[in-house]
Design a protein around this motif. Sequence first.
Motif, mmCIF file in Angstrom:
data_model
loop_
_atom_site.group_PDB
_atom_site.id
_atom_site.type_symbol
_atom_site.label_atom_id
_atom_site.label_comp_id
_atom_site.label_asym_id
_atom_site.label_seq_id
_atom_site.Cartn_x
_atom_site.Cartn_y
_atom_site.Cartn_z
ATOM 1 N N GLN A 315 -19.052 7.867 -20.007
ATOM 2 C CA GLN A 315 -19.824 6.896 -20.774
ATOM 3 C C GLN A 315 -20.422 7.631 -21.960
ATOM 4 N N ASP A 316 -20.102 7.150 -23.167
ATOM 5 C CA ASP A 316 -20.574 7.793 -24.399
ATOM 6 C C ASP A 316 -20.251 9.284 -24.402
ATOM 7 N N LYS A 317 -19.022 9.596 -24.015
ATOM 8 C CA LYS A 317 -18.468 10.949 -24.022
ATOM 9 C C LYS A 317 -19.141 11.890 -23.022
ATOM 10 N N SER A 318 -19.891 11.337 -22.089
ATOM 11 C CA SER A 318 -20.548 12.144 -21.061
ATOM 12 C C SER A 318 -19.965 11.790 -19.697
ATOM 13 N N LEU A 319 -19.566 12.793 -18.918
ATOM 14 C CA LEU A 319 -18.986 12.561 -17.603
ATOM 15 C C LEU A 319 -20.023 11.969 -16.663
ATOM 16 N N LYS A 320 -19.687 10.821 -16.038
ATOM 17 C CA LYS A 320 -20.618 10.121 -15.161
ATOM 18 C C LYS A 320 -20.185 10.121 -13.708
ATOM 19 N N LYS A 321 -18.891 10.284 -13.438
ATOM 20 C CA LYS A 321 -18.418 10.291 -12.060
ATOM 21 C C LYS A 321 -17.040 10.938 -11.994
ATOM 22 N N LEU A 322 -16.792 11.634 -10.876
ATOM 23 C CA LEU A 322 -15.501 12.278 -10.673
ATOM 24 C C LEU A 322 -14.993 11.929 -9.281
ATOM 25 N N SER A 323 -13.784 11.374 -9.216
ATOM 26 C CA SER A 323 -13.158 11.026 -7.941
ATOM 27 C C SER A 323 -11.895 11.852 -7.785
ATOM 28 N N VAL A 324 -11.903 12.763 -6.815
ATOM 29 C CA VAL A 324 -10.796 13.694 -6.611
ATOM 30 C C VAL A 324 -9.901 13.189 -5.483
ATOM 31 N N ASN A 325 -8.595 13.250 -5.694
ATOM 32 C CA ASN A 325 -7.618 12.830 -4.691
ATOM 33 C C ASN A 325 -6.691 13.995 -4.357
ATOM 34 N N ILE A 326 -6.616 14.327 -3.070
ATOM 35 C CA ILE A 326 -5.792 15.445 -2.618
ATOM 36 C C ILE A 326 -4.808 14.940 -1.567
ATOM 37 N N THR A 327 -3.532 15.246 -1.760
ATOM 38 C CA THR A 327 -2.500 14.860 -0.793
ATOM 39 C C THR A 327 -1.981 16.118 -0.103
ATOM 40 N N THR A 328 -1.981 16.097 1.225
ATOM 41 C CA THR A 328 -1.592 17.280 1.995
ATOM 42 C C THR A 328 -0.200 17.128 2.601
ATOM 43 N N LYS A 329 0.345 18.260 3.067
ATOM 44 C CA LYS A 329 1.620 18.275 3.776
ATOM 45 C C LYS A 329 1.445 18.681 5.233
ATOM 46 N N PHE A 330 0.204 19.019 5.628
ATOM 47 C CA PHE A 330 -0.008 19.451 7.008
ATOM 48 C C PHE A 330 -0.704 18.354 7.814
ATOM 49 N N TYR A 331 -0.566 18.410 9.119
ATOM 50 C CA TYR A 331 -1.033 17.330 9.980
ATOM 51 C C TYR A 331 -1.999 17.792 11.069
ATOM 52 N N SER A 332 -2.097 19.095 11.310
ATOM 53 C CA SER A 332 -2.974 19.599 12.358
ATOM 54 C C SER A 332 -4.425 19.256 12.060
ATOM 55 N N GLU A 333 -5.132 18.742 13.066
ATOM 56 C CA GLU A 333 -6.529 18.374 12.861
ATOM 57 C C GLU A 333 -7.378 19.601 12.577
ATOM 58 N N THR A 334 -7.051 20.729 13.215
ATOM 59 C CA THR A 334 -7.817 21.951 12.956
ATOM 60 C C THR A 334 -7.628 22.410 11.517
ATOM 61 N N GLU A 335 -6.429 22.206 10.978
ATOM 62 C CA GLU A 335 -6.183 22.556 9.583
ATOM 63 C C GLU A 335 -7.009 21.666 8.662
ATOM 64 N N ILE A 336 -7.054 20.377 8.961
ATOM 65 C CA ILE A 336 -7.825 19.437 8.147
ATOM 66 C C ILE A 336 -9.303 19.807 8.182
ATOM 67 N N ILE A 337 -9.820 20.159 9.364
ATOM 68 C CA ILE A 337 -11.224 20.540 9.484
ATOM 69 C C ILE A 337 -11.521 21.778 8.638
ATOM 70 N N SER A 338 -10.669 22.789 8.741
ATOM 71 C CA SER A 338 -10.862 24.020 7.975
ATOM 72 C C SER A 338 -10.751 23.746 6.478
ATOM 73 N N PHE A 339 -9.763 22.915 6.114
ATOM 74 C CA PHE A 339 -9.567 22.587 4.705
ATOM 75 C C PHE A 339 -10.777 21.838 4.148
ATOM 76 N N THR A 340 -11.310 20.889 4.898
ATOM 77 C CA THR A 340 -12.470 20.116 4.463
ATOM 78 C C THR A 340 -13.684 21.024 4.274
#
Length: 392
Positions: A315-340
């Motif tokens: 807004q008026d050349k000033s960053l007001k919000k950032l929404s990051v999207n990450i797509t993974t290739k792994f499925y292990s829940e322990t990997e997701i926990i560590s990654f998060t």
Amino acid sequence: MNLKRIRTMGLVAVAAVALAACGNLKNSSFGSSSTSQTTTTGSKTTTTTGSTDSEFYQGVIKKGRYRTSKSRGVNVSQNDNVMNLKSFETGLLDVSKKVFSTSKYVYQEGQYINTSTVEKWLGRKSKSNPDGLNPKSNGKTGANTRNPIYLQQLEEQDYMIQSGSKLSLGGVTIGLGMNSVDYYTKVEYGATYETDISTTELTAQGKKMANTVLQRLRKKSALKSVPIVLALYKQSSNDSLVGGDMIAYVVSKNGSTTVNNWTALNWKNYVFPATSESKNSGANSNDESDFSSFKSHVQNFFPNLSGVTANAHYQDKSLKKLSVNITTKFYSETEIISFTQYLATAAKRYLPSGIPVEITVKSANGDIQSFLARTAKGSSYYTHVFSDQGDN
């Protein structure tokens, strides 16, 4: 003209409620309930959701249920970019905050324009549909000779004032979503063609339609004298990776039926990193550099990633919000926990401070695996890992 109700945003709202129940998640325009207030109007009980922060509106609950919109999601069926739906609604909330203070007003989904009415207004004007806001068909099919569909979607938001034990209507915001590209076919089920619409043209058409909408709303007894905000939204094209932009708004006061003094809005959405289709000439290079550092460290730490992108709202050349999207290739829940856990640390270190940030981690098939969020005032990230077993 075929129309459909888009229910995608309803699912998003449900997800937001579920996340709010898991932790102190506040980076939407509604805070999770801290205190609720009950009012009685006649024999009907109305409850407000309460709010955890003055930045957010309280919502209206009637007879124990959230009061849903009478027309939300009605949309000309030609546009396939769901990002337009989300940015349109959030943009309207940001515009409304300029007029209706979150400390004074309570938010209510639109109650004065029903589905049937919106469907008629979004259609072309014709003998069978005299209320259509889009121009009559001139029978031509050339990209530059036909009359395009300008108005894509219309949204109503109501703002209530609480006085003692009563809630009364304090104002209304109406958003008009205008096409920058009109998609059409020359024959049923045929090839899709495009008519490009300049910002100047869609703005002029939108302002004209806004006055017509205003005159129709003023005929309703409940809307005869309340402030009405009219806002114009420029839809992004179907192939855009971000939603469109709010471009102007105006306030009608004291029952006026015409408006002229529009306020231009310099609001833009960009995708990080920039692509050949998405130029970021208006984005701050430091913001892009911060995201690039974040992306690089994340990909080095966890190489099994399909993509790391972000939607940046300015807004008026000033960053007001950032929404990051990450797509993974792994499925292990322990990997997701560590990654998060790693993401929470990396985001705090590399991403810009002082703005709301959301990070969504998804699998290649689209399932949400984890979610992180930080408010503009916060320093730490709320995190949640979604478990198949429901343990979290």
